[in-house]
Design an enzyme around this catalytic site. Structure first.
Site, PDB file in Angstrom:
ATOM      1  N   LYS A  71       0.852  -1.195   0.000  1.00 18.59           N
ATOM      2  CA  LYS A  71       0.000   0.000   0.000  1.00 18.59           C
ATOM      3  C   LYS A  71       0.886   1.244   0.000  1.00 18.59           C
ATOM      4  O   LYS A  71       1.925   1.273   0.684  1.00 18.59           O
ATOM      5  CB  LYS A  71      -0.881  -0.056   1.246  1.00 18.59           C
ATOM      6  N   SER A 145      -9.389   0.920   3.307  1.00 15.97           N
ATOM      7  CA  SER A 145      -8.643   1.809   2.448  1.00 15.97           C
ATOM      8  C   SER A 145      -7.585   1.104   1.612  1.00 15.97           C
ATOM      9  O   SER A 145      -7.031   1.672   0.672  1.00 15.97           O
ATOM     10  CB  SER A 145      -7.969   2.894   3.300  1.00 15.97           C
ATOM     11  N   SER A 169      -9.568  -1.709   7.373  1.00  8.27           N
ATOM     12  CA  SER A 169      -9.011  -1.572   6.027  1.00  8.27           C
ATOM     13  C   SER A 169      -8.237  -2.790   5.554  1.00  8.27           C
ATOM     14  O   SER A 169      -7.923  -2.903   4.372  1.00  8.27           O
ATOM     15  CB  SER A 169      -8.099  -0.344   5.964  1.00  8.27           C
TER      16      SER A 169
END
Length: 588
Positions: A71, A145, A169
């Site tokens: 990420k 996310s 997330s």
């Protein structure tokens, strides 16, 4: 040949059979180049750089040649870290601790993935780099996310990925894409080199095709790191192999109108029961109230604290919804923050009482899945819905693992999550591996069945021999049951034991070994419980009871109840009854 499912054991086998890491990495870059969803990645490691790493990798390393992505709020030396905000971007001088650890294992990084800006959201639509979509239907959200990280694994572009998890997330995107999402215990993986969302709650999460792969990565990535103020030394909290699972009472099953999700949750519970696991309904109210506080109160101020200086000078650079959430924290005072901390603490007692009814929770990962259009129309309301069963977890310092649990009639995936005490990660992964296989949902867009399995480690236990009021069905047995003890066997002592009714009020049993005595043995039970709970049990024993070594009829020796010698004076010998239960029955 490249395996159909990019599982770590399958890749190891393919390499042993002649596949080269260079060939795999080259093929995956071809897949990335042709993958239609261009919002998955924010930046890629140059192909030639990744191929060079593949050519030089030491195949004796534990994750040699295993491709992964991270990420883009996690630092990689020499690459930009954007947190999905171009004006915030900087080039990292060094790897985040977790990336450095994985690099040392031979894993090969392919790129950095999209996210809800500053990891603020559970839906995957809050990024100027685009909105990654569910691998099953491009009209639907990928979850966030950690949106791009989940899609990369589900689409077969990487074997595993790193995300982060503050409110869910690392779990909601797993449910939206039919993969496993491991949210480790807080501090188990260092967050040094990770752009914080809520620093006290953030976890580095792992997406994979199986619980076994997720645990393989966790073992390589975990460890205490003095650079992270919230880092903790990993330990293991073992739960029972056959657990008692807390599930939502029917009245608490809120699926935002998604009847297919409700049906799939009920089927997951039924399948868990078919595995021999016990179910107990919990009152979800205190957990729901804690979940609400994460975004609905002063806790959001921690998100502002993470980016305060940048926000003060670049508020216009934020996604409008993210700006609304983070900027909204300015209305809270320090007193408000403490007031909400007190609210969580007050709710914690009720929540822990519910958690005390079971070994772990089995909850829906998310109640529903929304289209991107629906999400953009009501970004705050729908995001809150997505976090209904996830937001409380880090506030209560729990571990969690999400797994695939079937498909709706429209082909969209559904997932469930095991949640347990901090550092019960390994046992939860064992549960997840077993239920994942039983439900048969496969992994990723191809729904291939993982071949790698992970067995929950057997809990460390201490046995104790009981001969009196702690026997099954008797007045003090609840003390053992409350401590999670399990009945191992009903048996008798060796022949040289006598049993006495002590001259106490009320009478208590006294077991005493009498060398040279040749009796028939005294009826006893052997119970097993964790070392911690054994200590609690022993500490609560009143005089003249004590714990010594008791020899059983089979010759085995266990800790057990014995009586201090002074208490036998004036006691009644009841050995002839054969045990305390028979003696008590004779009195009535």
């Amino acid at each position: 040949m490249i395996p159909d499912l990019l599982e770590i054991p399958a890749l190891r086998a393919a390499y042993a059979a002649g596949l080269t890491p260079e060939a795999l990495i080259n093929a995956l870059y071809d897949r990335i180049d042709t993958y239609p969803d261009k919002a998955v990645f924010i930046s890629l490691v140059p192909r030639e750089e990744a191929l060079a790493a593949a050519r030089s990798v030491d195949l004796s390393l534990p994750l040699a040649g295993v491709p992964y992505v991270v990420k883009d709020n996690i630092d990689v030396a020499g690459m930009p870290t954007t947190a999905a905000c171009p004006d915030f971007a900087y080039t990292a001088a060094r790897d985040a601790t977790v990336v450095a650890k994985l690099r040392a294992t031979g894993a090969i990084l392919l790129g950095k993935t999209n996210l809800d800006q500053f990891a603020t959201g559970l839906n995957g639509t809050r990024s100027p780099y685009g909105a990654p979509r569910s691998v099953f239907n491009a009209d639907y959200i990928s979850g966030g996310s950690s949106s791009g990280s989940a899609v990369a694994v589900a689409a077969g572009l990487a074997a595993f990925s790193l995300g982060t998890d503050t409110a869910g997330s690392g779990r909601v995107p797993a449910a939206c894409n039919n993969i496993v999402g491991l949210k480790p215990s807080i501090g188990r993986i260092s967050a040094a080199g990770v752009v914080p969302a809520c620093k006290s709650l953030d976890c580095v999460a792992i997406f994979a095709n199986s619980a076994a792969d997720a645990m393989d990565v966790l073992r390589m990535a975990e460890g205490y790191d003095e650079a992270d103020a919230y880092s903790r030394v990993p330990r293991e909290v073992a739960l029972p192999v056959a657990p008692k699972l807390g599930v939502l009472a029917v009245k608490d099953r809120d699926f935002a109108g998604d009847e297919q999700a409700a049906k799939l949750y009920a089927e997951a519970i039924a399948q868990a029961g078919a595995l021999g696991w016990a179910m107990v309904e919990i009152d979800y109210a205190p957990l729901r109230d804690i979940a609400t506080l994460l975004y609905g109160g002063a806790f959001v101020a921690e998100r502002l604290a993470a980016v305060r200086a940048f926000y003060a000078s670049h508020a216009e650079s934020f996604d409008p919804t993210v700006r609304h959430i983070i900027g909204g924290a300015e209305k809270f005072s320090a007193a408000d923050a403490f007031a909400d901390i007190y609210k969580v603490q007050a709710l914690r007692h009720a929540a822990l009482a519910e958690l005390g009814k079971c070994d772990a929770l089995l909850l829906p990962t998310a109640p529903a899945i929304f289209t991107v259009a629906e999400m953009l129309e009501q970004p705050v309301k729908h995001n809150s819905t997505l976090g209904l069963y996830t937001n409380f977890v880090n506030l209560l310092d729990l571990a969690a693992i999400a797994l695939p649990a079937g498909f709706r009639e429209n082909g969209l995936p559904f997932g469930v999550t095991f949640i347990g005490p901090a550092f019960s990660d390994a046992t939860l992964a064992g549960y997840a591996s077993t239920l994942h296989a039983a439900l048969g949902a496969g992994a990723g867009v191809n729904q291939a069945q993982p071949t790698a399995t992970y067995s929950a480690p057997a809990p460390e236990e201490v046995t104790v021999v009981v001969a009196g009021a702690h026997l099954s069905g008797m007045v003090l047995n609840h003390e053992l049951v409350h401590l999670g003890a399990r009945l191992v066997s009903s048996t008798t002592t060796a022949p040289d034991y006598k049993l006495y009714a002590l001259a106490t009020t009320p009478p208590k049993p006294g077991l005493a070994q009498t060398p040279g005595f040749a009796g028939s043995g005294i009826a006893v039970e052997v119970w097993a419980l964790s070392p911690e709970n054994f200590g609690r049990f022993v500490a609560a024993l009143p005089a003249p009871m004590g714990i010594g070594r008791v020899t059983l009829a089979d010759g085995s020796v266990h800790p057990g109840f014995l009586c201090e010698a002074y208490a036998l004076e004036g006691a009644t010998d009841i050995t002839g009854f054969g045990g305390w239960r028979a003696y008590r029955a004779s009195l009535s």
